[in-house]
Design an enzyme around this catalytic site. Structure first.
Site, mmCIF file in Angstrom:
data_model
loop_
_atom_site.group_PDB
_atom_site.id
_atom_site.type_symbol
_atom_site.label_atom_id
_atom_site.label_comp_id
_atom_site.label_asym_id
_atom_site.label_seq_id
_atom_site.Cartn_x
_atom_site.Cartn_y
_atom_site.Cartn_z
ATOM 1 N N CYS A 90 -35.561 27.775 17.172
ATOM 2 C CA CYS A 90 -36.163 27.031 18.280
ATOM 3 C C CYS A 90 -36.897 27.966 19.228
ATOM 4 O O CYS A 90 -38.017 27.672 19.668
ATOM 5 C CB CYS A 90 -35.096 26.249 19.024
ATOM 6 S SG CYS A 90 -35.705 25.375 20.493
ATOM 7 N N CYS A 189 -27.563 22.052 20.796
ATOM 8 C CA CYS A 189 -27.963 20.988 21.720
ATOM 9 C C CYS A 189 -28.175 19.644 21.026
ATOM 10 O O CYS A 189 -27.748 18.602 21.540
ATOM 11 C CB CYS A 189 -29.212 21.398 22.491
ATOM 12 S SG CYS A 189 -30.685 21.695 21.458
#
Length: 343
Positions: A90, A189
């Site tokens: 990410c 997340c």
């Protein structure tokens, strides 16, 4: 006056980063990214912080791109029998890639800030990431794959903050008390509170196979992709001693176990190698093969075309294909790569 766009997640670190930069005289703009369908109030918190700080705020929807660039490769990685590092992926592709580009373009900002615990410094004439003041919160390991060319445009205000509690108290003094009931998450997340197996089960079917130890079947598993090298818990194998996952075979749909001593390794081969400091300037690098693992001296490091072959002076526990190997010299992050093979 420098214009800085701050990636505001709605958490304490990015909120305090925005406050610090404003107090330092920067023209601050907040940007919150939608990466998936958040189930909490993070976006609203970010908006409240921006309003309290009297700074502009924008929201950028990257849910489709996040799925394509992070979630899909994450799931495919487990299907391939490796253990991807979603935070490193990410950071490279989204937070310090596409998201950074869009936010800086839309706001015409000079610099891009996040709440990561890291520093930007110079070493041997190059911009590099460096360890933060609060090394217990150090996140440089997850930043080893971001492009070198982006470093001069980055700023990390949390890098000089000794304790997170200081940031929280400073925000409260500013009238922002939005995190009293919020627990600090250590999970991925987009799992949204689920454990790894439960999350992957939404995308990968149950696939029963054998668990092997010393050449014989000692148990059954529900899918090889629910396991990672070095795993001890959740094996549901009783042998009177702890055993660890030492091998994963997607082709055979098998998990191989070993005693702990056989899960250590002193050699890794890296792909997707990323140099922040040119390789010829490295002098005494240390390698870190897992988050929070010790940094180890090297006995040999050699470039072989697009790969990097690394031999360590001591064996380390369970280097895992798909994870990051980061390199440090003194307090500086030199770069890193993705572990392709360990032996």
């Amino acid at each position: 006056m420098k214009k800085v766009v701050v990636a505001m997640s709605g958490g304490i670190d990015s909120s305090f980063s925005a406050l610090l930069l404003k107090q330092q005289g920067c023209k601050v703009i907040g940007a919150t990214f939608l990466f998936f369908d958040q189930i909490d109030s993070s976006v609203e918190r970010a908006k409240k912080v921006a309003k309290s700080l009297s700074i502009p705020h924008i929201t950028i929807d990257l849910r489709e791109e996040f799925k394509t660039m992070v979630i899909d490769p994450f799931i495919q990685g487990y299907k391939n029998g490796i253990t991807p590092n979603p935070c490193a992926i990410c950071n490279k592709s989204i937070k310090f890639g596409l998201a950074m580009d869009i936010a800086m373009e839309e706001t015409k900002a000079d610099l891009y800030a996040t709440g990561h615990y890291a520093k930007i410094s110079t070493y041997k004439g190059n911009y590099l990431l460096a360890l933060p003041k609060n090394q217990k919160k150090d996140q440089t390991y997850f930043l080893a794959l971001i492009e070198k060319e982006r470093l001069p445009r980055l700023i990390f205000p949390m890098g000089d903050v000794a304790e997170k509690e200081m940031a929280k108290k400073a925000l409260e003094a500013f009238g922002l008390n939005l995190w009293a009931k919020q627990k600090e998450s250590q999970d991925v997340c987009f799992f949204k509170g689920l454990d790894l197996k439960t999350y992957l089960s939404k995308y990968l079917p149950r696939l029963e196979g054998n668990i092997i130890y010393q050449g014989r079947v000692v148990g059954k598993h529900e899918g090889y992709y629910f396991y990672t090298i070095g795993q001890r818990k959740g094996l549901q194998v009783r042998m009177g001693k702890p055993l660890y996952v030492a091998g994963i075979s997607p082709q055979e749909n098998r998990i191989y176990l070993e005693d702990k001593g056989k899960v250590f390794s002193d050699k890794v081969v890296l792909s997707q190698v990323n140099f922040h400091l040119p390789f010829e300037l490295w002098e005494a690098p240390l390698a870190q093969v897992r988050y929070r693992s010790e940094r180890v001296e090297l006995s040999k490091i050699e470039r072989q075309k697009e790969k990097l072959v690394v031999e360590l002076k001591k064996k380390v526990f369970a280097p895992t294909s798909g994870q990051v190997c980061a390199f440090y010299e003194k307090e500086y992050l030199l770069g890193g790569g993705t572990i392709a093979i360990s032996s």
